[in-house]
Scaffold this motif. Structure first.
Motif, PDB file in Angstrom:
ATOM      1  N   UNK A   1       0.833  -1.182   0.115  1.00  0.00           N
ATOM      2  CA  UNK A   1      -0.023   0.007  -0.037  1.00  0.00           C
ATOM      3  C   UNK A   1       0.722   1.169   0.131  1.00  0.00           C
ATOM      4  N   UNK A   2       1.939   1.246   0.979  1.00  0.00           N
ATOM      5  CA  UNK A   2       2.741   2.334   0.981  1.00  0.00           C
ATOM      6  C   UNK A   2       3.453   2.647  -0.318  1.00  0.00           C
ATOM      7  N   UNK A   3       4.091   1.398  -0.906  1.00  0.00           N
ATOM      8  CA  UNK A   3       4.828   1.576  -2.253  1.00  0.00           C
ATOM      9  C   UNK A   3       4.012   2.303  -3.022  1.00  0.00           C
ATOM     10  N   UNK A   4       2.557   1.892  -3.443  1.00  0.00           N
ATOM     11  CA  UNK A   4       1.828   2.335  -4.323  1.00  0.00           C
ATOM     12  C   UNK A   4       1.660   3.672  -4.057  1.00  0.00           C
ATOM     13  N   UNK A   5       1.372   4.037  -2.932  1.00  0.00           N
ATOM     14  CA  UNK A   5       1.012   5.492  -2.679  1.00  0.00           C
ATOM     15  C   UNK A   5       2.160   6.482  -2.831  1.00  0.00           C
ATOM     16  N   UNK A   6       3.345   5.934  -2.430  1.00  0.00           N
ATOM     17  CA  UNK A   6       4.360   6.834  -2.804  1.00  0.00           C
ATOM     18  C   UNK A   6       4.673   7.007  -4.408  1.00  0.00           C
ATOM     19  N   UNK A   7       4.306   6.057  -5.024  1.00  0.00           N
ATOM     20  CA  UNK A   7       4.478   6.430  -6.502  1.00  0.00           C
ATOM     21  C   UNK A   7       3.241   6.946  -7.047  1.00  0.00           C
ATOM     22  N   UNK A   8       2.078   6.837  -6.660  1.00  0.00           N
ATOM     23  CA  UNK A   8       0.928   7.443  -7.383  1.00  0.00           C
ATOM     24  C   UNK A   8       1.165   8.822  -6.761  1.00  0.00           C
ATOM     25  N   UNK A   9       1.431   9.270  -5.524  1.00  0.00           N
ATOM     26  CA  UNK A   9       1.413  10.735  -5.185  1.00  0.00           C
ATOM     27  C   UNK A   9       2.341  11.324  -5.992  1.00  0.00           C
ATOM     28  N   UNK A  10       3.450  10.912  -6.608  1.00  0.00           N
ATOM     29  CA  UNK A  10       4.479  11.859  -7.596  1.00  0.00           C
ATOM     30  C   UNK A  10       4.272  11.787  -9.239  1.00  0.00           C
ATOM     31  N   UNK A  11       2.955  11.042  -9.359  1.00  0.00           N
ATOM     32  CA  UNK A  11       2.876  11.219 -10.841  1.00  0.00           C
ATOM     33  C   UNK A  11       2.670  12.437 -11.508  1.00  0.00           C
ATOM     34  N   UNK A  12       2.393  13.516 -10.985  1.00  0.00           N
ATOM     35  CA  UNK A  12       2.319  14.915 -11.485  1.00  0.00           C
ATOM     36  C   UNK A  12       2.520  16.015 -10.768  1.00  0.00           C
ATOM     37  N   UNK A  13       3.604  16.525 -11.124  1.00  0.00           N
ATOM     38  CA  UNK A  13       3.988  17.716 -10.149  1.00  0.00           C
ATOM     39  C   UNK A  13       3.123  19.049 -10.350  1.00  0.00           C
ATOM     40  N   UNK A  14       2.397  19.063 -11.497  1.00  0.00           N
ATOM     41  CA  UNK A  14       1.636  20.224 -11.689  1.00  0.00           C
ATOM     42  C   UNK A  14       0.385  19.829 -10.606  1.00  0.00           C
ATOM     43  N   UNK A  15      -0.248  18.765 -10.333  1.00  0.00           N
ATOM     44  CA  UNK A  15      -1.168  18.586  -9.321  1.00  0.00           C
ATOM     45  C   UNK A  15      -0.623  19.020  -7.908  1.00  0.00           C
ATOM     46  N   UNK A  16       0.460  18.708  -7.597  1.00  0.00           N
ATOM     47  CA  UNK A  16       1.066  19.373  -6.376  1.00  0.00           C
ATOM     48  C   UNK A  16       1.140  20.756  -6.267  1.00  0.00           C
ATOM     49  N   UNK A  17       1.534  21.428  -7.275  1.00  0.00           N
ATOM     50  CA  UNK A  17       1.573  22.674  -7.372  1.00  0.00           C
ATOM     51  C   UNK A  17      -0.051  23.437  -7.251  1.00  0.00           C
ATOM     52  N   UNK A  18      -0.874  23.089  -7.968  1.00  0.00           N
ATOM     53  CA  UNK A  18      -2.329  23.266  -7.966  1.00  0.00           C
ATOM     54  C   UNK A  18      -2.712  23.216  -6.475  1.00  0.00           C
ATOM     55  N   UNK A  19      -2.607  22.011  -5.812  1.00  0.00           N
ATOM     56  CA  UNK A  19      -2.806  21.845  -4.251  1.00  0.00           C
ATOM     57  C   UNK A  19      -2.123  22.794  -3.564  1.00  0.00           C
ATOM     58  N   UNK A  20      -0.693  23.190  -3.909  1.00  0.00           N
ATOM     59  CA  UNK A  20      -0.124  24.323  -3.133  1.00  0.00           C
ATOM     60  C   UNK A  20      -0.801  25.520  -3.240  1.00  0.00           C
ATOM     61  N   UNK A  21      -1.546  25.904  -4.567  1.00  0.00           N
ATOM     62  CA  UNK A  21      -1.787  27.237  -4.529  1.00  0.00           C
ATOM     63  C   UNK A  21      -3.158  27.465  -3.748  1.00  0.00           C
ATOM     64  N   UNK A  22      -3.744  26.222  -3.641  1.00  0.00           N
ATOM     65  CA  UNK A  22      -5.132  26.121  -2.846  1.00  0.00           C
ATOM     66  C   UNK A  22      -4.645  26.296  -1.230  1.00  0.00           C
TER      67      UNK A  22
END
Length: 243
Positions: free
Chosen positions: A5-26
């Protein structure tokens, strides 16, 4: 299974840096309150994707579309969490009142027992609320399913309480460790720059200040969003273990 579960979540969360940036703006505009519900709504979409997916699958990150729907989902999640988290609060208040009526060792003993019971209640409440949110997502967003306590308990029983608690505590530890390590690394880098700069006659205070700003930006636009997705994905996948 927990490590999968952790391995999947680690990889899944880093799929798109743009998504992280948008959440950062929020997150940057979270003082306006509405972005908080949008962040929560997006994390709900991550959970929804997970409970209908499989570990190590090819699930994509959710899109940032239909913001009104995302806001409503976030609002529903917050409303679900409040009653669950009120339980340990009420327990703590009750023990506080009882302790206040007593004196000496007995008062301290009651307060210590109350704190221990409250801690156990917090863990149980957090687990039940997260599984409740997953249960709501799995049942097409049915709000009542988030409070179907007997069904949620059956889900946890099927997965195993020890497995659920271990996974949840693991998420807390991972979150704290990643946050601490990233902050420490950046702090060390700018401390070295600051000391070196001071030796060369540069403004060390300005360098340290820049380090604080960089640390805040990295936490807001990368680490924070990454960990929020990581936790949501992990909880959603934990739910699928009983299906």
């Amino acid at each position: 299974m927990i490590l999968d579960i952790y391995k999947d979540a680690f990889e899944y969360s880093a799929k798109n840096l743009v998504t992280l940036f948008v959440l950062g703006i929020f997150c940057l505009f979270s003082f306006l309150l509405i972005p908080i519900f949008l962040i929560t709504g997006y994390n709900y979409r991550v959970i929804n994707t997970a409970v209908h997916g499989v570990i190590n699958g090819k699930d994509p990150l959710p899109d940032f579309d239909d913001l009104i729907s995302m806001f409503i989902d976030g609002l529903k999640v917050v409303i679900v969490q409040i009653p669950y988290l009120l339980v340990p609060f009420v327990i703590f208040v009750i023990f506080g009142i009882i302790s206040g009526q007593l004196t000496g060792i007995l008062s301290n003993a009651i307060m210590i027992i109350g704190c221990l019971i409250t801690l156990a209640a917090i863990i149980a409440a957090c687990l039940m609320s997260q599984m409740g949110i997953c249960h709501m997502a799995y049942n097409d967003g049915s709000f009542s399913k988030a409070f179907a306590l007997s069904e949620i308990k059956e889900v946890i029983d099927e997965i195993g309480w020890s497995q659920c608690i271990a996974t949840y505590l693991g998420l807390i530890i991972i979150t704290l460790v990643i946050s601490f390590v990233v902050t420490l690394i950046i702090a060390i880098i700018f401390a070295i720059f600051g000391v070196s700069g001071a030796a060369l006659g540069a403004d060390a205070g300005g360098i340290f200040g820049l380090g604080l700003v960089i640390n805040s930006l990295v936490s807001m636009f990368i680490v924070g969003p990454y960990l929020s997705i990581f936790n949501s994905r992990s909880v959603g996948l934990l739910y699928t273990m009983q299906i």
